[in-house]
Design a protein around this motif. Structure first.
Motif, short mmCIF file in Angstrom:
data_model
loop_
_atom_site.label_atom_id
_atom_site.label_comp_id
_atom_site.label_asym_id
_atom_site.label_seq_id
_atom_site.Cartn_x
_atom_site.Cartn_y
_atom_site.Cartn_z
N ALA A 86 -0.54 -3.57 12.96
CA ALA A 86 0.56 -2.80 12.38
C ALA A 86 1.85 -3.06 13.16
CB ALA A 86 0.23 -1.31 12.41
N LEU A 87 1.71 -3.05 14.46
CA LEU A 87 2.85 -3.31 15.34
C LEU A 87 3.50 -4.64 15.01
CD1 LEU A 87 3.92 -1.61 17.73
CD2 LEU A 87 2.83 -3.27 19.25
N ARG A 88 2.65 -5.62 14.77
CA ARG A 88 3.17 -6.97 14.49
C ARG A 88 4.04 -7.01 13.25
NH1 ARG A 88 -1.89 -8.96 16.46
NH2 ARG A 88 -2.82 -8.93 14.39
N VAL A 89 3.76 -6.13 12.29
CA VAL A 89 4.58 -6.15 11.09
C VAL A 89 5.54 -4.96 11.05
CG1 VAL A 89 2.92 -7.46 9.73
CG2 VAL A 89 2.76 -4.97 9.79
N GLY A 90 5.77 -4.38 12.22
CA GLY A 90 6.77 -3.33 12.31
C GLY A 90 6.35 -1.96 11.82
N TYR A 91 5.08 -1.74 11.80
CA TYR A 91 4.60 -0.43 11.38
C TYR A 91 4.01 0.34 12.56
CZ TYR A 91 5.34 -0.59 6.42
OH TYR A 91 5.93 -0.57 5.19
N ARG A 92 3.99 1.64 12.43
CA ARG A 92 3.30 2.40 13.46
C ARG A 92 2.14 3.15 12.82
NH1 ARG A 92 4.95 7.83 13.47
NH2 ARG A 92 6.45 8.08 11.80
N SER A 147 -17.32 -1.12 2.83
CA SER A 147 -17.64 -1.43 1.45
C SER A 147 -17.97 -0.16 0.70
CB SER A 147 -18.83 -2.39 1.40
OG SER A 147 -19.06 -2.96 2.66
N GLY A 148 -17.00 0.46 0.15
CA GLY A 148 -17.23 1.71 -0.56
C GLY A 148 -16.80 1.57 -1.99
N ASP A 149 -16.55 2.69 -2.61
CA ASP A 149 -16.23 2.67 -4.01
C ASP A 149 -14.80 3.12 -4.22
OD1 ASP A 149 -16.50 2.47 -6.71
OD2 ASP A 149 -17.19 4.55 -6.90
N SER A 150 -13.89 2.21 -4.05
CA SER A 150 -12.49 2.53 -4.25
C SER A 150 -11.78 1.25 -4.66
CB SER A 150 -11.90 3.08 -2.96
OG SER A 150 -10.51 3.28 -3.10
N ARG A 151 -10.52 1.35 -5.02
CA ARG A 151 -9.82 0.16 -5.49
C ARG A 151 -9.52 -0.79 -4.34
NH1 ARG A 151 -5.18 1.45 -7.97
NH2 ARG A 151 -5.05 -0.79 -8.35
N PHE A 152 -9.43 -0.22 -3.14
CA PHE A 152 -9.13 -1.07 -2.00
C PHE A 152 -10.19 -0.88 -0.92
CE2 PHE A 152 -5.28 0.30 -4.11
CZ PHE A 152 -4.81 -0.92 -4.55
N CYS A 153 -11.04 -1.83 -0.81
CA CYS A 153 -12.11 -1.76 0.18
C CYS A 153 -12.14 -3.04 0.97
CB CYS A 153 -13.47 -1.59 -0.50
SG CYS A 153 -13.60 -0.08 -1.44
N ILE A 154 -12.05 -2.89 2.25
CA ILE A 154 -12.12 -4.06 3.11
C ILE A 154 -13.16 -3.74 4.16
CG2 ILE A 154 -10.84 -5.47 4.74
CD1 ILE A 154 -8.32 -4.66 3.20
N GLY A 155 -14.28 -4.39 4.06
CA GLY A 155 -15.34 -4.01 4.98
C GLY A 155 -16.20 -5.18 5.40
N ALA A 296 -8.61 -5.73 10.52
CA ALA A 296 -7.31 -5.12 10.76
C ALA A 296 -6.20 -5.93 10.09
CB ALA A 296 -7.04 -5.03 12.26
N GLU A 297 -6.30 -7.23 10.24
CA GLU A 297 -5.30 -8.11 9.67
C GLU A 297 -5.23 -7.97 8.15
OE1 GLU A 297 -3.53 -9.78 11.92
OE2 GLU A 297 -2.22 -10.23 10.19
N LEU A 298 -6.38 -8.03 7.53
CA LEU A 298 -6.43 -7.92 6.07
C LEU A 298 -5.96 -6.54 5.61
CD1 LEU A 298 -9.72 -9.77 5.09
CD2 LEU A 298 -7.37 -10.58 5.07
N THR A 299 -6.27 -5.55 6.41
CA THR A 299 -5.82 -4.21 6.08
C THR A 299 -4.31 -4.15 6.01
OG1 THR A 299 -7.75 -3.22 7.14
CG2 THR A 299 -5.83 -1.81 6.81
N SER A 305 1.23 -5.57 0.81
CA SER A 305 1.34 -6.00 -0.58
C SER A 305 1.35 -4.79 -1.50
CB SER A 305 0.21 -6.96 -0.93
OG SER A 305 -0.86 -6.29 -1.55
N LEU A 306 0.63 -3.77 -1.11
CA LEU A 306 0.58 -2.53 -1.87
C LEU A 306 1.97 -1.89 -1.92
CD1 LEU A 306 -2.03 -1.78 -3.03
CD2 LEU A 306 -2.51 -0.32 -1.09
#
Lengths: 334, 334
Positions: A86-92, A147-155, A296-299, A305-306
């Motif tokens: 997050a830090l790398r892309v300016g987020y906290r 890996s759950g049941d949602s539109r955005f799952c990264i696991g 973390a990166e993909l998140t 993108s979201l």
DNA sequence: CTGTTAGCGCTTTCAC
DNA sequence: GTGAAAGCGCTAACAG
């Protein structure tokens, strides 16, 4: 009091907006004035007011991370990786500990919404459904880090990962392999248990219900200990045990030590997560490492993108890696 | 879009300010309208905007907590206690991981200042001086969560705590007691080492420099392992070892296991912090528990009194507690 | 390139 | 008890 842009403007003899532009490195300001203003800001000890900026830009540049607590190693390591990304892309990152107490769910996410975090990342699973329905009231995107049941799952591909580990035990020659799981983290647990079962089946072995013991200890240490005791009390104990996570394995290892059973000579032990301390145990724990950094990166990629309007569903199942150390070996004799 | 007070005001046919008052439970609004507005807010899914509130009230109701990282158990447990205590008094905690990399110090505290946290609590010590001088540029009060050199220090009495532990070893009959420390956390390490030395001196024993080994591993696991190897290589190894923290003890325990040395039969081991996992090791680790909850409680008390204008210096040294488990026993024979 | 203007969403005087 | 008005510190049109 704290110095504001207005203060700098007066000191520099320009307008606030010029200061704003200069500090934002806008090209629409003379290099000379920009220089002067930036130096002045530095000298006067100016620090921007996040609340004011957030208010006008209508962006918080923050994401919320929901996890059960800071007491388990793996989630902490994962949240660290996310923080870094997050830090790398300016987020906290704004952390929200959610107790296992369902009633406090709202108490825990409210601050995130008040902060207007731009996305919420949920790390751990207990009673997610409830959380998700709660979160659906707000228009903040939610990303599930498993890996759950949602539109955005990264696991992590838990099934494959578990197979990987159990295959390793099978390759070593083990036939009676037990599984210690946890009923609290249903999704991860079930997927890993599935992988375990499939791996056995693939080799023509019939999974034995007595060799699957599920505890309900949130944290694992105690659960691993007591579950191992149960396995040892069996008329025909296993020769190898796959624990759903490293903390459980640590507890199981302790129980084995107390019972005078040597690892890996008398019993092999396999963990999951590769927590940092795993390698310092005796013996160093063989375990399965999740791709924390990649997760973390993909998140963060997804978050970005979201936020930029892309609402395409995203589901990823990343492969894990087997880390062979000292806690696994061929079974004693036959 | 998200619903604002203005939206509620229009729906209720009143002015924004009335909504504000109603939602704040101000007595200056008719119970009836208050009721109506609160219900409306609920229905419309209103969530206050923290940025706007912070901006106008000039308060963030947040404190910053600076720690090295989320990778060590004890700091995580302490920060959890602080978070809990903060929540109780309506504050939220903003975490700032500071790397051991000195250059990134500013990078790490800037967000805290931008957020206008009302106080900063520093949990761990590495190169504090640098941090403190950096922080002194801003008018935010700083509280050190250990016995350091600042106006606000709330810490464990490390000297006394170490004595407590070493006395326990002495009482068991040990004469050759070693100390494994860490050069990174100077203050805690030095205080604990001092307590260790004093305890020996009090019993007429001369501290042996060879029995004090200091590593420079930030995290302890590796440091404990390598330090124990050094001690075992001594012509006359110790019969008991006091480790400056539990992670170091865990590493040392692993090294002992690898060397085939039984704990506590052949060697006693004493840790510090009482991390949650300590009791699940084999053998369960005897250690010294810091009063986390009390530390957290006093910290928030101090924050509150500081914010309300009380600037009186506050220094506390709280007593620790010895937790005897299975890793300590009388020395073998003489 | 720089100044003016208009808010972001909220709280808090001050009138009535 | 409620409305009107002001303003927290900042950014972003829009003029000039």
């Amino acid at each position: 009091m704290t110095v504001t842009m207005e203060d700098i403007a007066q000191a520099a003899g320009v307008h606030r907006s010029t200061v704003s532009r200069a500090l934002a490195n806008s090209p629409r300001v003379t290099p000379a004035t920009r220089q002067r203003i930036q130096q002045l800001a530095e000298e006067m000890g100016y620090v921007p007011n996040a609340a004011a900026r957030d208010l006008i830009t209508r962006r918080s540049r923050a994401i919320g991370v929901v996890l059960l607590g800071l007491t388990s190693p793996y989630p902490c390591e994962l949240v660290t990786a996310i923080d870094e990304a997050a830090l790398r892309v300016g987020y906290r990152v704004v952390l929200s500990r959610r107790s296992d107490d369902a009633g406090r769910a709202l108490v825990n996410i409210k601050p995130l919404i008040e902060q207007r975090v731009e996305a919420i990342v949920v790390i751990e699973t207990p009673s997610v459904e409830q959380y998700l329905s709660l979160l659906s009231h707000y228009d903040v995107p939610v990303i599930l880090l498993y890996s759950g049941d949602s539109r955005f799952c990264i696991g992590t591909d838990n099934v494959g990962a578990a197979k990987l580990g159990v295959d390793h035990l099978l390759d070593l020659g083990h036939k009676r392999i037990a599984f210690i799981g946890c009923s609290r983290y249903t999704i991860e647990n079930d997927e890993r248990q599935t992988g375990y079962t499939q791996a056995l089946l693939n080799r023509g072995l019939t999974p034995d219900p007595h060799l699957m013991v599920i505890h309900d200890d949130w944290l694992g240490g105690e659960g691993g200990r007591s579950s191992m005791h149960k396995l040892l009390a069996l008329p025909q104990p296993p020769t190898a045990v796959f624990c759903w996570n490293d903390e459980t394995a640590l507890g199981a290892l302790g129980a084995l030590g107390a019972a005078g059973i040597r690892v890996p000579e008398d019993m092999s032990l396999l963990g999951f997560d590769d927590m940092r301390l795993a390698r310092y145990l005796h013996p160093p724990l063989t375990t399965i490492a999740q791709p924390k950094e990649l997760l973390a990166e993909l998140t963060m990629q997804t978050v970005l993108s979201l936020i930029s309007g892309n609402t395409a569903t995203r589901k990823e199942k990343l492969p894990a890696r087997l880390v062979v150390r000292g806690s696994t070996a061929p079974p004693k004799e036959r």
